[in-house]
Write a protein that holds these residues in place. Structure first.
Motif, PDB file in Angstrom:
ATOM      1  N   LYS A  16       0.816  -1.116  -0.104  1.00  0.00           N
ATOM      2  CA  LYS A  16       0.123  -0.080   0.070  1.00  0.00           C
ATOM      3  C   LYS A  16       0.806   1.127  -0.025  1.00  0.00           C
ATOM      4  CE  LYS A  16      -4.063  -1.642   2.592  1.00  0.00           C
ATOM      5  NZ  LYS A  16      -4.830  -1.626   3.658  1.00  0.00           N
ATOM      6  N   HIS A  17       1.847   1.062   0.913  1.00  0.00           N
ATOM      7  CA  HIS A  17       2.955   2.433   0.857  1.00  0.00           C
ATOM      8  C   HIS A  17       3.672   2.561  -0.420  1.00  0.00           C
ATOM      9  CE1 HIS A  17       5.419   5.374   2.663  1.00  0.00           C
ATOM     10  NE2 HIS A  17       6.466   4.629   2.131  1.00  0.00           N
ATOM     11  N   GLN A  18       3.836   1.493  -1.128  1.00  0.00           N
ATOM     12  CA  GLN A  18       4.751   1.792  -2.361  1.00  0.00           C
ATOM     13  C   GLN A  18       3.539   2.153  -3.426  1.00  0.00           C
ATOM     14  OE1 GLN A  18       6.026  -1.921  -3.856  1.00  0.00           O
ATOM     15  NE2 GLN A  18       7.338  -1.325  -5.466  1.00  0.00           N
ATOM     16  N   LEU A  19       2.453   2.021  -3.367  1.00  0.00           N
ATOM     17  CA  LEU A  19       1.463   2.228  -4.201  1.00  0.00           C
ATOM     18  C   LEU A  19       1.085   3.634  -3.948  1.00  0.00           C
ATOM     19  CD1 LEU A  19      -0.723   1.560  -6.470  1.00  0.00           C
ATOM     20  CD2 LEU A  19      -2.297   0.910  -4.880  1.00  0.00           C
ATOM     21  N   MET A  20       1.196   4.106  -2.850  1.00  0.00           N
ATOM     22  CA  MET A  20       0.953   5.440  -2.441  1.00  0.00           C
ATOM     23  C   MET A  20       2.091   6.522  -3.000  1.00  0.00           C
ATOM     24  SD  MET A  20      -1.182   5.444   1.081  1.00  0.00           S
ATOM     25  CE  MET A  20       0.029   6.345   1.843  1.00  0.00           C
ATOM     26  N   GLN A  21       3.154   5.878  -2.883  1.00  0.00           N
ATOM     27  CA  GLN A  21       4.420   6.567  -3.365  1.00  0.00           C
ATOM     28  C   GLN A  21       4.212   6.822  -4.960  1.00  0.00           C
ATOM     29  OE1 GLN A  21       7.544   4.258  -1.743  1.00  0.00           O
ATOM     30  NE2 GLN A  21       8.085   5.852  -0.329  1.00  0.00           N
ATOM     31  N   GLN A  22       3.990   5.711  -5.461  1.00  0.00           N
ATOM     32  CA  GLN A  22       3.695   5.819  -7.000  1.00  0.00           C
ATOM     33  C   GLN A  22       2.624   6.473  -7.588  1.00  0.00           C
ATOM     34  OE1 GLN A  22       3.226   1.812  -7.961  1.00  0.00           O
ATOM     35  NE2 GLN A  22       5.374   1.154  -8.041  1.00  0.00           N
ATOM     36  N   LYS A  66       1.034  12.002  -9.790  1.00  0.00           N
ATOM     37  CA  LYS A  66       0.452  13.184  -9.362  1.00  0.00           C
ATOM     38  C   LYS A  66       1.255  14.392  -9.657  1.00  0.00           C
ATOM     39  CE  LYS A  66      -3.009  11.971  -6.215  1.00  0.00           C
ATOM     40  NZ  LYS A  66      -3.544  12.140  -4.628  1.00  0.00           N
ATOM     41  N   MET A  67       2.714  14.145  -9.098  1.00  0.00           N
ATOM     42  CA  MET A  67       3.729  14.968  -9.373  1.00  0.00           C
ATOM     43  C   MET A  67       3.970  15.448 -11.080  1.00  0.00           C
ATOM     44  SD  MET A  67       4.495  16.678  -6.584  1.00  0.00           S
ATOM     45  CE  MET A  67       5.995  17.483  -6.888  1.00  0.00           C
ATOM     46  N   LYS A  68       4.117  14.450 -11.656  1.00  0.00           N
ATOM     47  CA  LYS A  68       4.306  14.072 -13.094  1.00  0.00           C
ATOM     48  C   LYS A  68       3.163  15.099 -13.892  1.00  0.00           C
ATOM     49  CE  LYS A  68       7.452  10.432 -13.776  1.00  0.00           C
ATOM     50  NZ  LYS A  68       7.960   9.404 -14.545  1.00  0.00           N
ATOM     51  N   MET A  69       1.958  14.500 -13.352  1.00  0.00           N
ATOM     52  CA  MET A  69       0.829  15.442 -14.346  1.00  0.00           C
ATOM     53  C   MET A  69       0.672  16.754 -14.000  1.00  0.00           C
ATOM     54  SD  MET A  69      -2.126  12.492 -13.315  1.00  0.00           S
ATOM     55  CE  MET A  69      -3.434  13.474 -13.907  1.00  0.00           C
ATOM     56  N   MET A  70       1.114  17.279 -12.556  1.00  0.00           N
ATOM     57  CA  MET A  70       1.124  18.693 -12.309  1.00  0.00           C
ATOM     58  C   MET A  70       2.179  19.464 -13.155  1.00  0.00           C
ATOM     59  SD  MET A  70       0.165  18.708  -8.201  1.00  0.00           S
ATOM     60  CE  MET A  70       1.595  19.618  -7.777  1.00  0.00           C
TER      61      MET A  70
END
Length: 163
Positions: free
Chosen positions: A130-136, A141-145
């Motif tokens: 879950k933690h890894q998925l949240m990081q991904q 999101k950062m790339k989209m921004m």
């Protein structure tokens, strides 16, 4: 009998025929007590949901003791013309223990065979995933921004050129 502890080994044998439970326990518990004394293992008998029989949970201090208890239980089952069905939980526990024994020899496989510890370990793996998925997701999101900002910048440049 060996008390159940974090360093105990455990096996579960499923028996479909509930009528064999009495034979395994014996009159006044004599058969089960004799097996426990002889093998140094603890035997627990648990009813399974309707139509699925019962389970014999064998907990012991080491592999030879547990193997001896499993053999004693199977001998009684064979004497009465029935075969035991080893539980899926037991098979999975042994596979996990073998994998961990190969990758981390300092860990005792007996610790990994406890269902509570297996559940805890699976929950830890799930939390890590879950933690890894949240990081991904955060990286996405950062790339989209960044893409949005770049697109706005290019649109402004195009508007300036057109003007």
């Amino acid at each position: 009998p060996a008390p159940a502890s974090a360093t105990s080994l455990m096996e579960v044998i499923r028996v479909k025929d509930k009528t064999l439970r009495g034979r395994m326990i014996g009159k006044g518990g004599a058969t089960a007590q004799a097996m426990q004394k002889e093998t140094k293992c603890r035997l627990q008998f648990e009813d399974l949901p309707a139509g699925q029989g019962f389970a014999v949970r064998i907990t012991g201090p080491d592999r030879p003791a547990v193997d001896k208890a499993v053999a004693a239980v199977n001998k009684i089952l064979e004497e009465h013309g029935r075969s035991a069905e080893t539980s899926k939980q037991h098979l999975i526990a042994n596979q996990i223990a073998a994998m961990h024994q190969q990758s981390q020899p300092q860990l005792r496989p007996s610790v990994l065979q406890s269902p509570a510890l297996m559940q805890q370990q699976l929950m830890q793996q799930q939390d890590a995933m879950k933690h890894q998925l949240m990081q991904q997701q955060e990286a996405l999101k950062m790339k989209m921004m960044q893409n949005d900002a770049l697109m706005q910048q290019r649109m402004q440049q195009s508007a300036m050129i057109a003007a």
